[in-house]
Write an enzyme that holds these catalytic residues in place. Sequence first.
Site, PDB file in Angstrom:
ATOM      1  N   GLU A   1       0.831  -1.216   0.000  1.00  0.00           N
ATOM      2  CA  GLU A   1       0.000   0.000   0.000  1.00  0.00           C
ATOM      3  C   GLU A   1       0.862   1.262   0.000  1.00  0.00           C
ATOM      4  OE1 GLU A   1      -3.168   0.080  -0.493  1.00  0.00           O
ATOM      5  OE2 GLU A   1      -3.361  -2.081  -0.469  1.00  0.00           O
TER       6      GLU A   1
ATOM      7  N   ASP B   1       3.702  -4.519  -5.607  1.00  0.00           N
ATOM      8  CA  ASP B   1       4.171  -5.797  -5.052  1.00  0.00           C
ATOM      9  C   ASP B   1       5.697  -5.811  -5.029  1.00  0.00           C
ATOM     10  OD1 ASP B   1       1.656  -6.781  -4.640  1.00  0.00           O
ATOM     11  OD2 ASP B   1       1.606  -8.055  -6.425  1.00  0.00           O
TER      12      ASP B   1
HETATM   13 ZN   LIG Z   1      -2.650  -2.441  -4.572  1.00  0.00          ZN
END
Ligand SMILES: [Zn+2]
Length: 409
Positions: free
Chosen positions: A276, A357
């Site tokens: 995030e 990621d």
């Molecule tokens: Zn995301």
Amino acid sequence: MTTWFFWLFAACYTVHLVWETALTLLNNAHIRKHAGEIPGYFRDKIEPERYRKAVSYNLEKARFGLVVRGYDVIVTWAILLSGVLETLDAWVGLSGILHSILYCGAVALALTLLRLPVSLYSHFVLEEKYGFNKMTAGTFVLDLLKGIALGAALGGPILVLVFWLYQKAGGLWWLWAFAAVYGFEFLMAAVYPTFLAPIFNTFTLLPDGSLKDAITALAKKIQFKMSGIFTIDGSRRSAHSNAYFAGMGRLRRIVLFDTLQKQLTEREILAVLGHEMGHNKLRHIQKMLVMGFVTSLASFWILSLLIGWEPLYAAFNAGAPAPHKALVIVSLFGSHFTFFLKIVTNALSRRYEYASDRFSVEVVGDKEAMASSLVALSRENLSNLTPHPLFSFYHYTHPTTLERVRAIQ
Ligand SMILES: [Zn+2]
């Protein structure tokens, strides 16, 4: 009354409907094809019974989606063919800005009520059956009333401003209206988490402990500014889990659903938050805001061109031209002309997910936890592990779990 524009709309509507329905059927067939066997990667990570439950959950949700689409067809064409958009003018029966506001308010209220059976079935039958619904009837009613009140309190004044600008600001009124609405949205994004979200949920500061220390250390390492880490009582409504960042600048908070804390280990939560934070550090949010800026500007410009254009009103059986009718028509039916643009925004969004990621793996340094958090979230949320490639290409804002795990490794 049937103009060429009516037929253009009917054609776009049909293409959209057939496309969405075909995709759903294709996707369902794909789920059923893989129903007998858990995809290789997940075999030692998800119990067979859990997988079977996910299959039937996704199929049932899709079938309900088809019913809802049928209902939408009836509602859309009832609005269009009955001429209610014109009759509503007579029912409201006022003049000036007040008339315009009440007209829009009546449409919004009617749509909310029309969606009510869908929402009730979805929460209290479908989600309930699979153990996701945690909402009581009382919470549901209260949410609905709060939502309507908030919509009126926030939407009312901004609409007054838009219609006022239309009357007073001359040929470039749409530019001013856009600036007002966009500025308002910006302000909302900044203050919503601190001042409005607490209307619906209780926010609690994350207690001192190893998780808080780890998150604070991570934020410090990558110089991520925030005002605090909160947990939210998501479990009051649903067992689905989530985590997000909200607000801007000093008002920015990290928000963890209490359900997430139950389902993930501390390492996994940290990996998710690293992801995030990645969206922020990689400026994805800012880029999305710029894209929103462009689309919103284009929408106001198109609206300004349509307001005086008679074929629009003829096609939708709406009587004499008026700004409030144009606004309602564009909001209700515009998406049938622009639905394919989703392909571009979703593709971009999936690229951002991969990038985030990667960011998490780099800064947190925990590949296993990043991958296992995605598997855990899929398992707990009964996600579809075998979507049809065309379905995920069109609908998914995130790559599939398998695609993400492969990329991480
Ligand atoms: Zn995301």
